[in-house]
Enzyme design. Structure first.
Site, short mmCIF file in Angstrom:
data_model
loop_
_atom_site.label_atom_id
_atom_site.label_comp_id
_atom_site.label_asym_id
_atom_site.label_seq_id
_atom_site.Cartn_x
_atom_site.Cartn_y
_atom_site.Cartn_z
CB THR A 20 -0.98 0.00 1.00
OG1 THR A 20 -0.60 -0.08 2.55
CG2 THR A 20 -1.89 -1.17 0.84
CD1 TRP A 21 5.34 4.38 0.40
CD2 TRP A 21 6.61 3.37 -0.99
NE1 TRP A 21 6.65 5.04 0.63
CE2 TRP A 21 7.09 4.48 -0.68
CE3 TRP A 21 6.75 2.56 -2.43
CZ2 TRP A 21 8.13 5.24 -1.35
CZ3 TRP A 21 8.47 3.34 -2.77
CH2 TRP A 21 8.82 3.97 -2.19
CG ASP A 47 3.52 -4.37 4.20
OD1 ASP A 47 4.10 -5.15 4.91
OD2 ASP A 47 4.02 -3.47 3.62
CE1 TYR A 52 5.08 2.52 3.36
CE2 TYR A 52 3.52 1.06 2.97
CZ TYR A 52 4.87 1.39 2.56
OH TYR A 52 5.85 -0.33 3.26
CG HIS A 108 9.04 1.27 7.97
ND1 HIS A 108 8.25 2.07 7.73
CD2 HIS A 108 9.99 0.52 6.42
CE1 HIS A 108 7.87 1.51 5.69
NE2 HIS A 108 8.55 0.72 5.61
CD GLN A 160 7.43 -5.25 3.27
OE1 GLN A 160 7.49 -4.05 3.64
NE2 GLN A 160 6.30 -5.57 4.73
CE1 TYR A 188 11.48 -2.41 -0.55
CE2 TYR A 188 11.91 -2.80 1.03
CZ TYR A 188 12.31 -1.81 0.66
OH TYR A 188 13.56 -1.35 0.77
#
Length: 279
Positions: A20-21, A47, A52, A108, A160, A188
């Site tokens: 969803t970035w 995710d 974001y 993150h 991730q 990602y």
């Protein structure tokens, strides 16, 4: 939808999920429709992250009434990753997502707060039922080793990292480390954030030929390649429902050895970099 165990959680998660970035930069209605189409097609791994911007509220609307079907992941920025800060950040994400729990919560990227504090905060959240598991993002082997020493085995659900045809650095050491230690590898930006192979290039033509053999698109071939190994997952983002359906269909593509070798030859992983690439 093909699924596999998500690291140490033991939970079966679809190999292709939804990122969803920058989703908040496009039309809200289209973004929600794309997420829902993806969920309906089996891409139930969603995710997102506190950084974001409005993405968490978009996700909240998309999963309304579907929470029990979704494997929901969010991330805390390193600046909030003290023991108490992790808890406050998670609670804020839960409010934006309109849920009482996350299936996994990630740091993150490595930051300046002691990792012991961050992991203690994760464990506080897990004990209180606000998260079911925790993991990491953008961690290289040295940082992964540090996290493992602190947490002990089978606590880190996932790592991730950036992973696409043009950026395969994680295959040198990070991916094998995750496989050895029961940690899911979530890639990602699987389409390279605007750098997908040009159709007229040699690599683009290879992807097109393989795509034709599997009745898919070059994007579908890329997703199949990136999830070819037992502990790998990927989270493409789209704001188009039609593309979400294409992404989901890629989970059923099984590339043969010759096709994998051909892709490997045209998109080599290259030498191991000194530092882990990230966006």
């Amino acid at each position: 939808m093909r699924a596999r165990s998500f690291g140490a959680t033991g939970i079966s998660v679809p190999v292709i999920g939804q990122g969803t970035w920058r989703m908040d930069e496009t039309g809200r209605a289209a973004s929600i429709a794309a997420l829902r189409a993806g969920i309906d097609a089996g891409m139930t791994h969603i995710d997102t992250a506190e950084m974001y911007d409005d993405a968490e509220s978009i996700v909240a609307e998309a999963i309304a009434g579907l929470r029990e079907e979704v494997f929901l992941v969010s991330k805390v920025v390193p600046g909030n990753a003290t023991r108490r800060g992790v808890v406050r950040a998670c609670e804020a994400s839960l409010r934006r997502l309109k849920t009482d729990r996350l299936d996994s919560y990630l740091l993150h990227w490595p930051g300046h707060h002691p990792l012991e504090e961050t992991i203690a905060g994760f464990e506080d959240l897990r004990r209180d039922g606000k998260i079911l598991s925790w993991g990491l993002s953008n961690f290289d082997v040295e940082d992964l080793d540090a996290a493992l020493r602190i947490a002990g085995p089978y606590r880190i659900a996932c790592n991730q990292v950036i992973y696409h045809l043009g950026e395969r650095a994680i295959e040198h050491a990070v991916l094998p480390w995750c496989a050895r230690n029961g940690v899911a590898l979530v890639g990602y930006s699987p389409f390279g954030s605007g750098e997908f192979p040009d159709p007229s290039s040699a690599g683009g033509r290879v992807l097109a030929g393989i795509a034709e053999a599997h009745d898919t698109t070059p994007y579908g071939v890329a997703l199949a390649f990136l999830t070819r190994l037992d502990n790998t997952f990927t989270i493409p983002k789209t704001v188009r429902a039609s593309r979400a359906l294409e992404n989901a269909a890629a989970a059923d593509i099984r590339l043969n050895a010759a096709e994998i070798a051909l892709i490997d030859a045209h998109f080599p992983r290259g030498p191991r970099p000194r530092t882990l690439p990230m966006l």
